[in-house]
Design an enzyme around this catalytic site. Structure first.
Site, PDB file in Angstrom:
ATOM      1  N   GLU A  27       3.716  -2.883   0.280  1.00  0.00           N
ATOM      2  CA  GLU A  27       2.375  -2.747   0.826  1.00  0.00           C
ATOM      3  C   GLU A  27       1.591  -1.700   0.048  1.00  0.00           C
ATOM      4  OE1 GLU A  27       1.810  -2.067   4.989  1.00  0.00           O
ATOM      5  OE2 GLU A  27       2.795  -3.933   5.558  1.00  0.00           O
ATOM      6  N   HIS A  74      -0.741  -6.832   3.459  1.00  0.00           N
ATOM      7  CA  HIS A  74       0.425  -7.403   4.115  1.00  0.00           C
ATOM      8  C   HIS A  74       1.071  -8.340   3.099  1.00  0.00           C
ATOM      9  CE1 HIS A  74      -0.795  -6.915   8.647  1.00  0.00           C
ATOM     10  NE2 HIS A  74      -0.575  -5.759   8.047  1.00  0.00           N
ATOM     11  N   ASP A  85      -0.507  -0.694  12.815  1.00  0.00           N
ATOM     12  CA  ASP A  85      -1.856  -0.756  12.246  1.00  0.00           C
ATOM     13  C   ASP A  85      -2.872  -0.233  13.246  1.00  0.00           C
ATOM     14  OD1 ASP A  85      -0.799  -1.955   9.954  1.00  0.00           O
ATOM     15  OD2 ASP A  85      -1.357  -3.983  10.577  1.00  0.00           O
TER      16      ASP A  85
END
Length: 133
Positions: A27, A74, A85
């Site tokens: 990520e 993602h 998140d």
């Protein structure tokens, strides 16, 4: 900074997609900054940890600068906020961009601080000279 956000610079969104592709399958994460109501800059915090599962921003490392939100990728094609998140969103502004694999022009969404999808216009602006036209 109380300026309403009216969009994101196309060049900034393209940068986000390129960095997301280059860090895949890990990520990518950063904070969003705006000039004159347009998101133009990505702030990468020192100490950010990234894996195939998540990216952890070290918010205590943030310099004395305003952020209007966050951005992260993602590695899957699922573009919706997780519980983690949402915790980050609550601390870092009102515009949060999530980009998903394969990181193309349509593989992103913007969310409010509480995780609701919101519209964010992509704007063709000149940000090279730090001026919004």
């Amino acid at each position: 900074m109380n300026t309403a956000i009216r969009g994101i610079a196309r060049e900034t969104l393209e940068f986000i997609m390129e960095v997301s592709r280059s860090t895949y399958p890990k990520e990518f994460a950063g904070l969003l900054q705006a000039k004159d109501g347009v998101i133009t800059d990505i702030l990468i915090l020192p100490g950010t940890e990234s894996s195939e599962v998540n990216a952890v921003l070290k918010l205590f490392m943030m310099p004395n600068m305003a952020a209007v939100g966050s951005v992260h990728s993602h590695p899957s094609s699922v573009i919706r906020p997780s519980r983690a998140d949402l915790r980050l969103f609550s601390k870092t502004g009102n515009h949060h961009i999530i980009v998903g694999h394969p990181f193309g022009p349509d593989n992103w969404k913007c969310f409010s601080g509480n995780g609701e999808e919101i519209s964010l216009e992509v704007l063709d602006v000149d940000i090279e000279d730090d001026e919004i036209l």
